[in-house]
Design an enzyme around this catalytic site. Structure first.
Site, PDB file in Angstrom:
ATOM      1  CG  ASN A   1      -1.723   1.170   1.653  1.00 12.93           C
ATOM      2  OD1 ASN A   1      -1.765   1.940   0.713  1.00 12.93           O
ATOM      3  ND2 ASN A   1      -2.610   1.525   2.739  1.00 12.93           N
ATOM      4  CD1 TRP A   2       3.902   0.761  -2.549  1.00 18.54           C
ATOM      5  CD2 TRP A   2       3.593   1.984  -4.665  1.00 18.54           C
ATOM      6  NE1 TRP A   2       4.589   0.689  -3.454  1.00 18.54           N
ATOM      7  CE2 TRP A   2       4.609   1.093  -4.803  1.00 18.54           C
ATOM      8  CE3 TRP A   2       3.597   2.283  -5.716  1.00 18.54           C
ATOM      9  CZ2 TRP A   2       5.559   0.927  -6.250  1.00 18.54           C
ATOM     10  CZ3 TRP A   2       3.931   2.605  -7.076  1.00 18.54           C
ATOM     11  CH2 TRP A   2       5.197   1.319  -7.509  1.00 18.54           C
ATOM     12  CE  LYS A   3       0.073   3.591   4.746  1.00 20.84           C
ATOM     13  NZ  LYS A   3       0.289   3.882   6.195  1.00 20.84           N
TER      14      LYS A   3
ATOM     15  CG  HIS B   1      -5.833   2.104   5.085  1.00 20.65           C
ATOM     16  ND1 HIS B   1      -5.798   3.001   6.060  1.00 20.65           N
ATOM     17  CD2 HIS B   1      -5.332   0.743   4.562  1.00 20.65           C
ATOM     18  CE1 HIS B   1      -3.857   2.812   6.065  1.00 20.65           C
ATOM     19  NE2 HIS B   1      -3.879   1.438   5.673  1.00 20.65           N
TER      20      HIS B   1
ATOM     21  CD  GLU C   1      -3.145   5.585   6.593  1.00 19.27           C
ATOM     22  OE1 GLU C   1      -3.261   5.580   5.286  1.00 19.27           O
ATOM     23  OE2 GLU C   1      -1.943   4.864   7.508  1.00 19.27           O
TER      24      GLU C   1
ATOM     25  CD  GLU D   1      -3.627  -2.731   7.438  1.00 21.01           C
ATOM     26  OE1 GLU D   1      -2.188  -2.789   6.783  1.00 21.01           O
ATOM     27  OE2 GLU D   1      -4.908  -1.703   7.321  1.00 21.01           O
TER      28      GLU D   1
ATOM     29  N   GLY E   1       1.921   2.386  10.515  1.00 23.26           N
ATOM     30  CA  GLY E   1       2.736   3.701  10.424  1.00 23.26           C
ATOM     31  C   GLY E   1       3.386   3.864  12.008  1.00 23.26           C
TER      32      GLY E   1
ATOM     33  CB  SER F   1       5.044  -1.297  12.409  1.00 23.88           C
ATOM     34  OG  SER F   1       4.654   0.052  12.312  1.00 23.88           O
TER      35      SER F   1
HETATM   36  C1  PEP Z   1      -0.759  -0.014   5.863  1.00 24.59           C
HETATM   37  O1  PEP Z   1      -0.662   1.598   5.294  1.00 24.59           O
HETATM   38  O2  PEP Z   1      -1.334  -0.746   5.586  1.00 24.59           O
HETATM   39  C2  PEP Z   1      -0.079  -0.350   6.610  1.00 24.59           C
HETATM   40  C3  PEP Z   1      -0.150  -1.626   7.542  1.00 24.59           C
HETATM   41  O3  PEP Z   1       1.048   0.888   7.001  1.00 24.59           O
HETATM   42  P1  PEP Z   1       2.870   0.511   7.593  1.00 24.59           P
HETATM   43  O4  PEP Z   1       3.022  -1.510   7.214  1.00 24.59           O
HETATM   44  O5  PEP Z   1       3.224   1.154   7.335  1.00 24.59           O
HETATM   45  O6  PEP Z   1       1.982   0.625   9.184  1.00 24.59           O
END
Ligand code: PEP
Length: 246
Positions: free
Chosen positions: A9-11, A96, A98, A168, A174, A204
Site C-alpha cells: 500500500n503505497w498510500k 483502510h 486511514e 490491521e 505507521g 509496521s
Molecule cells: C498500511 O498502510 O496498511 C500499513 C499497514 O502501513 P504500515 O506498514 O506503514 O504500518
C-alpha cells in the site's frame, strides 16, 4: 502450504514517473513466481502506468487504494470502481484505517464500497482493526466483528468467498509498533473462526519481523505500508515470509 499474499500500500506516494522507476527495479529484483501473490496498490493517478509496467507479470495484481461507491456523477476528486477497473485494477482496498479514521468513513460507507467494487468486477481486500483505546477497553473482538459484518453485509456468498481480510490494528499502522506474532495469530484465528478467508496482517511489517509473523498458522500474508516504499525492503519481506513457510 498456502499461497501467501503480499500487498504493497503505497498510500499518497509515487506519481507516474516514480511508479515506472520503482516497478522497473522491483520486477528485476523479484522474478516471476507462482508460490505467492503480490498486489501493488499505487495512487489512483499512477494506476495506468503501473498496469503497463506489469503487463507481462500476471503474478502481480494491481489494486486501487480507494473507490467511491457511486458509479459516476458529481463527486469532485473521486474515482469509481469501474474507472479503476478501466485503469487496470482488479482489486480494491476497502476500509483502510486511514479511510475510516482520517476521512471519517464508517461501516455503512465501507459496505457500499465493497458492493461497488464487485459490481465493477473488482475483488476486495477488506481492512479491519481496533484502535488502541478499543483494545484497552477489551472491545477488540467486538469492533472487528462489527467491521467484518458491515463489510460483507451487501455481498452475496460467492462474492464473500473472493475477498481477503487485512487485520490491521490501528495502533500498529505507521507507528513502528508491530503486534506480537502471538497477538496477530490470536486475532487471525478469531477472524477465521467467523469467515473462512485469507487474512493478511498489516501494521509496521518490516523485513525484520515478516518471517516471524508469517510463520503463524493463520497469518496468510501481509499488507505493507511504509516498508513497501523501499524496494529492497518489500522484496525482502516477500522472500523472508515465503522462506518461513517452506
Ligand atoms: C498500511 O498502510 O496498511 C500499513 C499497514 O502501513 P504500515 O506498514 O506503514 O504500518
Amino acid at each position: 502450504m498456502k499461497k501467501p499474499v503480499f500487498a504493497a500500500n503505497w498510500k499518497m506516494n509515487f506519481g507516474p514517473q516514480e511508479t515506472r522507476t520503482y516497478l522497473k527495479t522491483f520486477l528485476d529484483a523479484f522474478p516471476k513466481t507462482d508460490d505467492r501473490t503480490v498486489i501493488i496498490f499505487p495512487s489512483a493517478i499512477s494506476l495506468v502506468v503501473a498496469g503497463f509496467a506489469l503487463r507481462d507479470r500476471p503474478d502481480i495484481l494491481l489494486g486501487v487504494q480507494n473507490i467511491h461507491w457511486e458509479e459516476k456523477g458529481a463527486f469532485t476528486g473521486e474515482n469509481s470502481a469501474s474507472m479503476a477497473r478501466d485503469a487496470g485494477a482488479s482489486v480494491a482496498l476497502v476500509g483502510h484505517s486511514e479511510r475510516r479514521h482520517t476521512f471519517g468513513e464508517g461501516d455503512e460507507i465501507t459496505a457500499k464500497k465493497c458492493a461497488a467494487a464487485f459490481k465493477a468486477g473488482l475483488t476486495v481486500v477488506l481492512c479491519v482493526g481496533e484502535k488502541l483505546e478499543e483494545r484497552d477497553r477489551n472491545t477488540t473482538q467486538a469492533v472487528v466483528l462489527r467491521q467484518l459484518k458491515a463489510g460483507i453485509s451487501r455481498l452475496n456468498s460467492a462474492q464473500i468467498a473472493r475477498i481477503a481480510i487485512a487485520y490491521e490494528p490501528v495502533w500498529a499502522i505507521g507507528t513502528g509498533r508491530t503486534a506480537t506474532p502471538e497477538l496477530a495469530q490470536e486475532m487471525h484465528a478469531f477472524i477465521k473462526s467467523l469467515l473462512d478467508l485469507p487474512v493478511l496482517y498489516g501494521g509496521s511489517v518490516k523485513p525484520e519481523n515478516a518471517a516471524e509473523l508469517l510463520a503463524q498458522p493463520d497469518v496468510d500474508g501481509a499488507l505493507v505500508g511504509g516498508a513497501s516504499l523501499e524496494i529492497d525492503y518489500f522484496v525482502a519481506i516477500c522472500e523472508a515470509a515465503v522462506r518461513s513457510r517452506s
